[in-house]
Design a protein around this motif. Structure first.
Motif, PDB file in Angstrom:
ATOM      1  N   GLY A   1       0.825  -1.194   0.000  1.00 52.13           N
ATOM      2  CA  GLY A   1       0.000   0.000   0.000  1.00 52.13           C
ATOM      3  C   GLY A   1       0.859   1.244   0.000  1.00 52.13           C
ATOM      4  O   GLY A   1       2.091   1.182  -0.061  1.00 52.13           O
ATOM      5  N   PHE A   2       0.223   2.402   0.084  1.00 51.14           N
ATOM      6  CA  PHE A   2       0.952   3.664  -0.020  1.00 51.14           C
ATOM      7  C   PHE A   2       1.977   3.813   1.102  1.00 51.14           C
ATOM      8  O   PHE A   2       3.154   4.112   0.860  1.00 51.14           O
ATOM      9  CB  PHE A   2      -0.034   4.828   0.009  1.00 51.14           C
ATOM     10  CG  PHE A   2       0.630   6.179   0.072  1.00 51.14           C
ATOM     11  CD1 PHE A   2       1.311   6.669  -1.021  1.00 51.14           C
ATOM     12  CD2 PHE A   2       0.584   6.939   1.229  1.00 51.14           C
ATOM     13  CE1 PHE A   2       1.932   7.904  -0.966  1.00 51.14           C
ATOM     14  CE2 PHE A   2       1.195   8.178   1.297  1.00 51.14           C
ATOM     15  CZ  PHE A   2       1.873   8.653   0.190  1.00 51.14           C
ATOM     16  N   ALA A   3       1.550   3.596   2.348  1.00 51.12           N
ATOM     17  CA  ALA A   3       2.455   3.775   3.484  1.00 51.12           C
ATOM     18  C   ALA A   3       3.622   2.800   3.420  1.00 51.12           C
ATOM     19  O   ALA A   3       4.782   3.174   3.595  1.00 51.12           O
ATOM     20  CB  ALA A   3       1.679   3.597   4.797  1.00 51.12           C
ATOM     21  N   ASP A   4       3.309   1.542   3.163  1.00 48.09           N
ATOM     22  CA  ASP A   4       4.349   0.523   3.121  1.00 48.09           C
ATOM     23  C   ASP A   4       5.309   0.758   1.957  1.00 48.09           C
ATOM     24  O   ASP A   4       6.524   0.570   2.080  1.00 48.09           O
ATOM     25  CB  ASP A   4       3.699  -0.847   3.006  1.00 48.09           C
ATOM     26  CG  ASP A   4       4.644  -1.973   3.375  1.00 48.09           C
ATOM     27  OD1 ASP A   4       5.625  -1.710   4.080  1.00 48.09           O
ATOM     28  OD2 ASP A   4       4.401  -3.108   2.937  1.00 48.09           O
TER      29      ASP A   4
ATOM     30  N   GLY B   1      -2.270  11.382   7.379  1.00 45.72           N
ATOM     31  CA  GLY B   1      -2.467  10.420   8.450  1.00 45.72           C
ATOM     32  C   GLY B   1      -1.287   9.469   8.592  1.00 45.72           C
ATOM     33  O   GLY B   1      -0.861   9.140   9.707  1.00 45.72           O
ATOM     34  N   PHE B   2      -0.742   9.048   7.459  1.00 46.79           N
ATOM     35  CA  PHE B   2       0.450   8.203   7.488  1.00 46.79           C
ATOM     36  C   PHE B   2       1.651   8.969   8.031  1.00 46.79           C
ATOM     37  O   PHE B   2       2.412   8.471   8.866  1.00 46.79           O
ATOM     38  CB  PHE B   2       0.730   7.669   6.082  1.00 46.79           C
ATOM     39  CG  PHE B   2       2.143   7.241   5.851  1.00 46.79           C
ATOM     40  CD1 PHE B   2       2.733   6.269   6.645  1.00 46.79           C
ATOM     41  CD2 PHE B   2       2.897   7.815   4.835  1.00 46.79           C
ATOM     42  CE1 PHE B   2       4.045   5.882   6.424  1.00 46.79           C
ATOM     43  CE2 PHE B   2       4.203   7.437   4.613  1.00 46.79           C
ATOM     44  CZ  PHE B   2       4.780   6.463   5.414  1.00 46.79           C
ATOM     45  N   ALA B   3       1.814  10.223   7.579  1.00 42.70           N
ATOM     46  CA  ALA B   3       2.957  11.023   8.034  1.00 42.70           C
ATOM     47  C   ALA B   3       2.908  11.276   9.536  1.00 42.70           C
ATOM     48  O   ALA B   3       3.948  11.304  10.202  1.00 42.70           O
ATOM     49  CB  ALA B   3       2.990  12.351   7.279  1.00 42.70           C
ATOM     50  N   LEU B   4       1.707  11.446  10.077  1.00 43.10           N
ATOM     51  CA  LEU B   4       1.555  11.734  11.503  1.00 43.10           C
ATOM     52  C   LEU B   4       1.425  10.478  12.352  1.00 43.10           C
ATOM     53  O   LEU B   4       1.308  10.575  13.584  1.00 43.10           O
ATOM     54  CB  LEU B   4       0.331  12.632  11.722  1.00 43.10           C
ATOM     55  CG  LEU B   4       0.387  14.011  11.039  1.00 43.10           C
ATOM     56  CD1 LEU B   4      -0.929  14.748  11.220  1.00 43.10           C
ATOM     57  CD2 LEU B   4       1.548  14.832  11.573  1.00 43.10           C
TER      58      LEU B   4
ATOM     59  N   GLU C   1      -7.168   7.863   9.986  1.00 40.56           N
ATOM     60  CA  GLU C   1      -6.969   9.183   9.384  1.00 40.56           C
ATOM     61  C   GLU C   1      -8.264   9.962   9.221  1.00 40.56           C
ATOM     62  O   GLU C   1      -8.236  11.161   8.914  1.00 40.56           O
ATOM     63  CB  GLU C   1      -6.285   9.050   8.020  1.00 40.56           C
ATOM     64  CG  GLU C   1      -7.093   8.319   6.977  1.00 40.56           C
ATOM     65  CD  GLU C   1      -6.823   6.827   6.985  1.00 40.56           C
ATOM     66  OE1 GLU C   1      -7.226   6.155   6.021  1.00 40.56           O
ATOM     67  OE2 GLU C   1      -6.215   6.337   7.940  1.00 40.56           O
ATOM     68  N   SER C   2      -9.425   9.323   9.407  1.00 40.05           N
ATOM     69  CA  SER C   2     -10.691  10.042   9.267  1.00 40.05           C
ATOM     70  C   SER C   2     -10.844  11.140  10.309  1.00 40.05           C
ATOM     71  O   SER C   2     -11.652  12.059  10.132  1.00 40.05           O
ATOM     72  CB  SER C   2     -11.869   9.065   9.354  1.00 40.05           C
ATOM     73  OG  SER C   2     -11.895   8.415  10.614  1.00 40.05           O
ATOM     74  N   THR C   3     -10.091  11.076  11.399  1.00 42.94           N
ATOM     75  CA  THR C   3     -10.142  12.138  12.410  1.00 42.94           C
ATOM     76  C   THR C   3      -9.595  13.460  11.888  1.00 42.94           C
ATOM     77  O   THR C   3      -9.821  14.515  12.495  1.00 42.94           O
ATOM     78  CB  THR C   3      -9.351  11.720  13.667  1.00 42.94           C
ATOM     79  OG1 THR C   3      -7.992  11.429  13.290  1.00 42.94           O
ATOM     80  CG2 THR C   3      -9.964  10.477  14.309  1.00 42.94           C
TER      81      THR C   3
END
Length: 380
Positions: free
Chosen positions: A80-83, A306-309, A314-316
């Motif tokens: 996925g994007f983060a990985d 959301g990934f960076a933080l 990440e919906s928050t």
């Protein structure tokens, strides 16, 4: 890091879209905002041949960026994007890429809101304050992002079909007003005028580097490149079609003077005596497309940020992203300023990132594969 795909909505499940849905979504992201504001720029700089500029922009911008992005995704089909970002760039640079993606998509979402604020008073709500248009639209867009990218992908199919219906009705009912010779000559001063006309659209098409978060969700990774290229190509063809129709009906001088030439074009369409306001239908389709585009960019912004933080959900981030988009929208003084920003700042930035980010990921992938091959050889 565990291998996972970012959640598509509030369910927290794994997002999956088909390559056909990606094609429709890419088309909507490229086409919707551009169709009302871009034809005037094309006619202003390209004159009678300005309708050819989207084809040039696709060839020098969307095509190479899409192919680079597809190569990255195909080389790492299970990530996925983060990985993918952390695997190729390491934790720090990977999170930095996520933050860059988030900020870039948030800016696009804010610019989309500003487009809606500019067009809505012209179409249906004259003298409406900015906040009265921006706030409801942002709420709907944030809800769309929270619903998930799969919902936006399905809704984008409606945008494709509805756009085709508008083209057929326009051609069928405006036959007596169309003068094909107004499309000639292709350039009346020098060939470089087409390059000048295509400059803004080059920046718009280069934005597709930020679609990496969508590309990794496709169920068949080998089809990603085809979907990205065909979606952008279809958008370029439709932009050419609408610009050509406007020029053949009004002439390039008049099209260059209009703020929203395609809207003025559709106002000329009547079907008998029972359909005389096709412009309202066109605006409704455009508004749905803008909801899809803005919601998708909100989703991509939350996905990257959301990934960076390091957020698990990440919906928050959606309320904060909506508030930031509203603030940015109110800081944009006018549509003319937005045009200058697009040509002088946004296009160079978008092109640099469009070619640079996928290029860096490909180089990192090559280095990573070479290191792994050397390790295997040493182990053997």
């Amino acid at each position: 890091m565990s291998q996972r795909f970012r959640a598509a909505g509030s369910t927290g499940g794994i997002a999956r879209i088909s390559h056909q849905q990606l094609l429709c979504l890419v088309y909507t992201l490229h086409f919707t905002a551009a169709v009302l504001v871009l034809p005037a720029t094309l006619a202003r700089y390209g004159h009678s041949g300005g309708w050819l500029a989207p084809l040039l922009a696709f060839a020098v911008s969307a095509l190479p960026v899409s192919l680079l992005l597809a190569l990255v995704v195909r080389q790492h089909p299970q990530r996925g994007f983060a990985d993918l970002a952390c695997h190729l760039l390491g934790p720090f640079l990977g999170r930095l890429l996520g933050l860059l993606t988030g900020v870039f998509n948030l800016l696009i979402a804010a610019l989309c809101v500003r487009d809606v604020v500019e067009v809505t008073p012209v179409a249906i709500l004259p003298a409406t304050p900015t906040w009265a248009v921006a706030v409801p639209f942002i709420l709907v867009a944030v809800y769309g992002a929270y619903s998930g990218v799969e919902v936006m992908a399905r809704l984008s199919f409606f945008c494709v079909v509805a756009t085709l219906v508008v083209v057929v009705l326009s051609v069928g009912t405006l036959t007596g007003l169309i003068h094909p010779l107004r499309l000639l000559p292709f350039f009346d001063r020098h060939p470089l005028q087409l390059v000048m006309a295509s400059w803004s659209s080059i920046g718009w098409f280069a934005e597709c580097w930020s679609f990496l978060g969508l590309a990794v969700l496709v169920d068949r990774r080998e089809k990603v490149g085809r979907a990205l290229v065909l979606g952008a190509a279809f958008a370029a063809v439709m932009l050419m079609t609408f610009t050509a129709l406007a020029i053949t009906v009004f002439g390039h001088q008049l099209v260059a003077e209009f703020t929203f030439p395609v809207y003025s074009l559709v106002q000329q369409v009547t079907i008998g005596e029972f359909v005389e306001r096709l412009d309202v239908f066109m605006f409704s389709i455009w508004l749905v497309g803008m909801v899809v585009k803005t919601s998708t960019h909100f989703w991509l912004a939350a996905d990257g940020a959301g990934f960076a933080l390091g957020l698990k959900n990440e919906s928050t981030l959606y309320p904060a992203l909506g508030l930031i988009a509203f603030v940015v929208t109110t800081l944009i003084p006018s549509l003319s300023w937005l045009f200058l920003f697009s040509t002088e700042t946004w296009t160079p930035l978008s092109v640099s990132l469009g070619l640079g980010v996928p290029g860096i990921l490909l180089v990192a992938s090559w280095v990573r594969q070479r290191q792994q091959r050397q390790q295997r050889e040493m182990g053997a």
